[in-house]
Design a protein around this motif. Structure first.
Motif, PDB file in Angstrom:
ATOM      1  N   THR A 155       4.460   7.134 -24.637  1.00 24.87           N
ATOM      2  CA  THR A 155       4.879   5.952 -23.880  1.00 24.87           C
ATOM      3  C   THR A 155       3.941   5.641 -22.724  1.00 24.87           C
ATOM      4  O   THR A 155       3.804   4.508 -22.311  1.00 24.87           O
ATOM      5  N   GLY A 156       3.273   6.678 -22.194  1.00 21.22           N
ATOM      6  CA  GLY A 156       2.355   6.444 -21.080  1.00 21.22           C
ATOM      7  C   GLY A 156       0.947   6.137 -21.550  1.00 21.22           C
ATOM      8  O   GLY A 156       0.085   5.852 -20.746  1.00 21.22           O
ATOM      9  N   GLU A 157       0.742   6.219 -22.863  1.00 19.79           N
ATOM     10  CA  GLU A 157      -0.561   5.923 -23.460  1.00 19.79           C
ATOM     11  C   GLU A 157      -1.697   6.741 -22.853  1.00 19.79           C
ATOM     12  O   GLU A 157      -2.787   6.233 -22.599  1.00 19.79           O
ATOM     13  N   LYS A 158      -1.418   8.004 -22.591  1.00 16.32           N
ATOM     14  CA  LYS A 158      -2.458   8.899 -22.079  1.00 16.32           C
ATOM     15  C   LYS A 158      -2.992   9.742 -23.232  1.00 16.32           C
ATOM     16  O   LYS A 158      -2.245  10.076 -24.158  1.00 16.32           O
ATOM     17  N   THR A 159      -4.248  10.100 -23.127  1.00  8.94           N
ATOM     18  CA  THR A 159      -4.775  11.108 -24.044  1.00  8.94           C
ATOM     19  C   THR A 159      -4.459  12.466 -23.432  1.00  8.94           C
ATOM     20  O   THR A 159      -4.791  12.727 -22.281  1.00  8.94           O
ATOM     21  N   VAL A 160      -3.774  13.298 -24.197  1.00 10.46           N
ATOM     22  CA  VAL A 160      -3.419  14.627 -23.701  1.00 10.46           C
ATOM     23  C   VAL A 160      -4.109  15.668 -24.582  1.00 10.46           C
ATOM     24  O   VAL A 160      -3.939  15.660 -25.802  1.00 10.46           O
ATOM     25  N   ILE A 161      -4.902  16.512 -23.966  1.00  8.05           N
ATOM     26  CA  ILE A 161      -5.549  17.599 -24.715  1.00  8.05           C
ATOM     27  C   ILE A 161      -5.099  18.917 -24.106  1.00  8.05           C
ATOM     28  O   ILE A 161      -5.188  19.115 -22.896  1.00  8.05           O
ATOM     29  N   THR A 162      -4.578  19.783 -24.961  1.00 13.50           N
ATOM     30  CA  THR A 162      -4.057  21.029 -24.434  1.00 13.50           C
ATOM     31  C   THR A 162      -4.555  22.228 -25.230  1.00 13.50           C
ATOM     32  O   THR A 162      -4.765  22.129 -26.438  1.00 13.50           O
ATOM     33  N   ALA A 163      -4.765  23.330 -24.540  1.00 10.72           N
ATOM     34  CA  ALA A 163      -5.085  24.598 -25.203  1.00 10.72           C
ATOM     35  C   ALA A 163      -3.815  25.423 -25.188  1.00 10.72           C
ATOM     36  O   ALA A 163      -3.136  25.492 -24.168  1.00 10.72           O
ATOM     37  N   THR A 164      -3.489  26.008 -26.331  1.00  8.60           N
ATOM     38  CA  THR A 164      -2.251  26.788 -26.363  1.00  8.60           C
ATOM     39  C   THR A 164      -2.332  27.927 -27.376  1.00  8.60           C
ATOM     40  O   THR A 164      -3.093  27.868 -28.343  1.00  8.60           O
ATOM     41  N   HIS A 165      -1.556  28.970 -27.116  1.00  8.99           N
ATOM     42  CA  HIS A 165      -1.398  30.052 -28.091  1.00  8.99           C
ATOM     43  C   HIS A 165      -0.070  29.893 -28.831  1.00  8.99           C
ATOM     44  O   HIS A 165       0.261  30.672 -29.716  1.00  8.99           O
ATOM     45  N   ASP A 166       0.687  28.884 -28.425  1.00 12.23           N
ATOM     46  CA  ASP A 166       2.025  28.691 -28.973  1.00 12.23           C
ATOM     47  C   ASP A 166       1.941  27.958 -30.310  1.00 12.23           C
ATOM     48  O   ASP A 166       1.681  26.754 -30.364  1.00 12.23           O
ATOM     49  N   GLN A 167       2.141  28.693 -31.387  1.00 15.08           N
ATOM     50  CA  GLN A 167       1.991  28.134 -32.735  1.00 15.08           C
ATOM     51  C   GLN A 167       2.950  26.971 -33.002  1.00 15.08           C
ATOM     52  O   GLN A 167       2.603  26.015 -33.677  1.00 15.08           O
ATOM     53  N   LYS A 168       4.148  27.039 -32.433  1.00 16.52           N
ATOM     54  CA  LYS A 168       5.145  25.990 -32.680  1.00 16.52           C
ATOM     55  C   LYS A 168       4.735  24.649 -32.072  1.00 16.52           C
ATOM     56  O   LYS A 168       5.092  23.588 -32.566  1.00 16.52           O
ATOM     57  N   ILE A 169       3.981  24.716 -30.989  1.00 14.80           N
ATOM     58  CA  ILE A 169       3.568  23.506 -30.282  1.00 14.80           C
ATOM     59  C   ILE A 169       2.725  22.605 -31.188  1.00 14.80           C
ATOM     60  O   ILE A 169       2.751  21.384 -31.081  1.00 14.80           O
ATOM     61  N   LYS A 170       2.018  23.243 -32.104  1.00 17.62           N
ATOM     62  CA  LYS A 170       1.145  22.488 -33.008  1.00 17.62           C
ATOM     63  C   LYS A 170       1.885  21.353 -33.711  1.00 17.62           C
ATOM     64  O   LYS A 170       1.332  20.297 -33.963  1.00 17.62           O
ATOM     65  N   GLU A 171       3.169  21.622 -34.008  1.00 16.08           N
ATOM     66  CA  GLU A 171       3.958  20.604 -34.723  1.00 16.08           C
ATOM     67  C   GLU A 171       4.149  19.333 -33.893  1.00 16.08           C
ATOM     68  O   GLU A 171       4.403  18.261 -34.425  1.00 16.08           O
ATOM     69  N   LEU A 172       4.037  19.457 -32.573  1.00 14.41           N
ATOM     70  CA  LEU A 172       4.225  18.308 -31.681  1.00 14.41           C
ATOM     71  C   LEU A 172       2.951  17.483 -31.513  1.00 14.41           C
ATOM     72  O   LEU A 172       2.977  16.391 -30.969  1.00 14.41           O
ATOM     73  N   CYS A 173       1.841  18.025 -31.979  1.00 11.31           N
ATOM     74  CA  CYS A 173       0.552  17.399 -31.682  1.00 11.31           C
ATOM     75  C   CYS A 173       0.085  16.470 -32.798  1.00 11.31           C
ATOM     76  O   CYS A 173       0.314  16.722 -33.971  1.00 11.31           O
ATOM     77  N   GLY A 174      -0.596  15.402 -32.400  1.00  9.81           N
ATOM     78  CA  GLY A 174      -1.120  14.443 -33.362  1.00  9.81           C
ATOM     79  C   GLY A 174      -2.285  15.027 -34.138  1.00  9.81           C
ATOM     80  O   GLY A 174      -2.559  14.646 -35.269  1.00  9.81           O
ATOM     81  N   ARG A 175      -2.987  15.944 -33.517  1.00 10.49           N
ATOM     82  CA  ARG A 175      -4.169  16.533 -34.147  1.00 10.49           C
ATOM     83  C   ARG A 175      -4.337  17.949 -33.611  1.00 10.49           C
ATOM     84  O   ARG A 175      -4.140  18.186 -32.424  1.00 10.49           O
ATOM     85  N   VAL A 176      -4.683  18.876 -34.496  1.00  8.13           N
ATOM     86  CA  VAL A 176      -4.885  20.262 -34.060  1.00  8.13           C
ATOM     87  C   VAL A 176      -6.327  20.667 -34.357  1.00  8.13           C
ATOM     88  O   VAL A 176      -6.828  20.479 -35.468  1.00  8.13           O
ATOM     89  N   ILE A 177      -7.005  21.174 -33.345  1.00 12.82           N
ATOM     90  CA  ILE A 177      -8.378  21.644 -33.522  1.00 12.82           C
ATOM     91  C   ILE A 177      -8.380  23.165 -33.424  1.00 12.82           C
ATOM     92  O   ILE A 177      -7.891  23.730 -32.436  1.00 12.82           O
ATOM     93  N   PHE A 178      -8.885  23.814 -34.472  1.00  9.72           N
ATOM     94  CA  PHE A 178      -8.959  25.278 -34.483  1.00  9.72           C
ATOM     95  C   PHE A 178     -10.360  25.700 -34.040  1.00  9.72           C
ATOM     96  O   PHE A 178     -11.346  25.267 -34.639  1.00  9.72           O
ATOM     97  N   LEU A 179     -10.430  26.525 -33.015  1.00  9.15           N
ATOM     98  CA  LEU A 179     -11.723  27.067 -32.595  1.00  9.15           C
ATOM     99  C   LEU A 179     -11.845  28.481 -33.153  1.00  9.15           C
ATOM    100  O   LEU A 179     -10.901  29.262 -33.090  1.00  9.15           O
ATOM    101  N   LYS A 180     -13.024  28.787 -33.688  1.00  6.65           N
ATOM    102  CA  LYS A 180     -13.227  30.129 -34.251  1.00  6.65           C
ATOM    103  C   LYS A 180     -13.635  31.107 -33.164  1.00  6.65           C
ATOM    104  O   LYS A 180     -14.366  30.750 -32.250  1.00  6.65           O
ATOM    105  N   GLY A 181     -13.176  32.349 -33.285  1.00  5.97           N
ATOM    106  CA  GLY A 181     -13.519  33.387 -32.319  1.00  5.97           C
ATOM    107  C   GLY A 181     -14.919  33.938 -32.558  1.00  5.97           C
ATOM    108  O   GLY A 181     -15.561  33.636 -33.522  1.00  5.97           O
TER     109      GLY A 181
END
Ligand code: ATP
Ligand code: MG
Length: 181
Positions: A155-181
């Motif tokens: 609703t606020g039309e912001k771009t939100v980028i977040t780093a997380t270890h919470d696997q469930k949060i992924k379901e809330l995101c429009g796009r998930v980027i996996f970074l390799k270790g």
């Protein structure tokens, strides 16, 4: 962004928010190459375009809630008198009205994180960068914080980028980027 500890999530967020400079590659913000911009004008981009939310909140302990939210507006205060009203509005939005005079030490972790969210929004940034914003919170409070970030996106039309270890949060995101270790 998800990926194992040490893979570079925080580093990438710091680069995107112009807190750090890349040794290679370019960074574009709103289509503009910000890679070569000198520090003397970079601070403006950081302040006006980007809202940072950190895992450890980074609130100023000697300032109250209201004053913490107003920190990014301090250099602009003389020109813009509406910031205290805006801060009040934001604190209401994150469910903290009535707690404006409290110090960070008198708030729960979830409440402190919500102050940090209000602070990140005070100058109406186009980009919100949240580095493990729920890392210090219990599951339920973490869900609420993410629901708030999601709402800002939708609703606020912001771009939100977040780093997380919470696997469930992924379901809330429009796009998930996996970074390799
Ligand atoms: N200031 C620094 N100077 C040199 N190396 C650093 C610095 N900060 C981080 N690193 C290194 O860069 C790599 C990426 O770190 P970063 O903090 O971005 O990881 P991360 O994905 O955010 O990890 P975590 O999930 O633990 O927060 C790590 O190997 C780390 O040791
Ligand atoms: Mg990190």
């Amino acid at each position: 962004m998800v990926g194992p500890s040490g893979c570079g999530k925080t580093t990438l967020l710091n680069l995107m928010g112009a807190l750090d400079k890349p040794t290679a590659g370019k960074i574009f913000l709103e289509g503009k190459d910000i890679t070569g911009i000198p520090e003397t004008s970079l601070y403006k981009i950081r302040r006006e375009k980007v809202g940072f939310i950190f895992q450890a909140y980074h609130l100023i302990p000697t300032l109250n809630v209201m004053q913490n939210v107003l920190v990014p507006a301090l250099p602009l205060k003389a020109k813009n008198k509406h910031y205290p009203d805006r801060a009040k509005e934001l604190l209401k939005m994150v469910g903290l009205d009535g707690k404006e005079k409290r110090r960070p030490g008198e708030l729960s972790g979830g409440e402190q994180q919500r102050v940090a969210i209000a602070r990140a929004l005070i100058l109406d940034p186009v980009l919100i960068l949240a580095d493990e914003p729920t890392g210090n919170l219990d599951l339920k409070t973490g869900r609420k914080i993410f629901a708030l970030l999601k709402e800002l996106n939708l609703t606020g039309e912001k771009t939100v980028i977040t780093a997380t270890h919470d696997q469930k949060i992924k379901e809330l995101c429009g796009r998930v980027i996996f970074l390799k270790g």
